[in-house]
Design a protein around this motif. Sequence first.
Motif, PDB file in Angstrom:
ATOM      1  N   ALA A  63       0.830  -1.203   0.000  1.00  0.00           N
ATOM      2  CA  ALA A  63       0.000   0.000   0.000  1.00  0.00           C
ATOM      3  C   ALA A  63       0.865   1.253   0.000  1.00  0.00           C
ATOM      4  O   ALA A  63       0.626   2.188  -0.766  1.00  0.00           O
ATOM      5  N   ARG A  64       1.897   1.260   0.835  1.00  0.00           N
ATOM      6  CA  ARG A  64       2.767   2.432   0.941  1.00  0.00           C
ATOM      7  C   ARG A  64       3.531   2.676  -0.361  1.00  0.00           C
ATOM      8  O   ARG A  64       3.587   3.795  -0.863  1.00  0.00           O
ATOM      9  N   HIS A  65       4.102   1.610  -0.906  1.00  0.00           N
ATOM     10  CA  HIS A  65       4.922   1.759  -2.106  1.00  0.00           C
ATOM     11  C   HIS A  65       4.096   1.875  -3.375  1.00  0.00           C
ATOM     12  O   HIS A  65       4.591   2.371  -4.384  1.00  0.00           O
ATOM     13  N   GLY A  66       2.852   1.430  -3.323  1.00  0.00           N
ATOM     14  CA  GLY A  66       1.993   1.518  -4.506  1.00  0.00           C
ATOM     15  C   GLY A  66       1.817   2.939  -4.982  1.00  0.00           C
ATOM     16  O   GLY A  66       1.874   3.224  -6.182  1.00  0.00           O
ATOM     17  N   GLU A  67       1.630   3.842  -4.037  1.00  0.00           N
ATOM     18  CA  GLU A  67       1.483   5.257  -4.403  1.00  0.00           C
ATOM     19  C   GLU A  67       2.780   5.800  -4.982  1.00  0.00           C
ATOM     20  O   GLU A  67       2.770   6.547  -5.957  1.00  0.00           O
TER      21      GLU A  67
END
Length: 124
Positions: A63-67
Amino acid sequence: MHIGELAARAGMTKDSIRFYEKAGLVTGRRAAGGYRDFPLEAVTRLHCVRTAQTPGFTLAEIARHGEELRDAPDRAEALSALYGDKIPVIATRMAELAALRADLHARVGTGCPLRVAGRAGRAG
């Protein structure tokens, strides 16, 4: 598309999609009648999530790296850097598992799994 169609296209259950939705990894909007309506790109997003889990990325990391990846000028380079950062984490975990395996091997056949062979009188 409704959640059932998304589940079929992504090759997962509706419960998994609901879980990923709660984790913020995929979003759908409520359509008339209260049904979830997901965009077509949700299929690709879910495949990316599953692919990222294979080398050990947690859902929080995904979730964090997806953005970050969505906003990166060169996604392939950014993803490569994330994979590079994961290698030492995996190496550390492998060392921990090797130590655990060695400890378990030392306990097998001792007559008491709390006793390690060669360490008489000490609980391990």
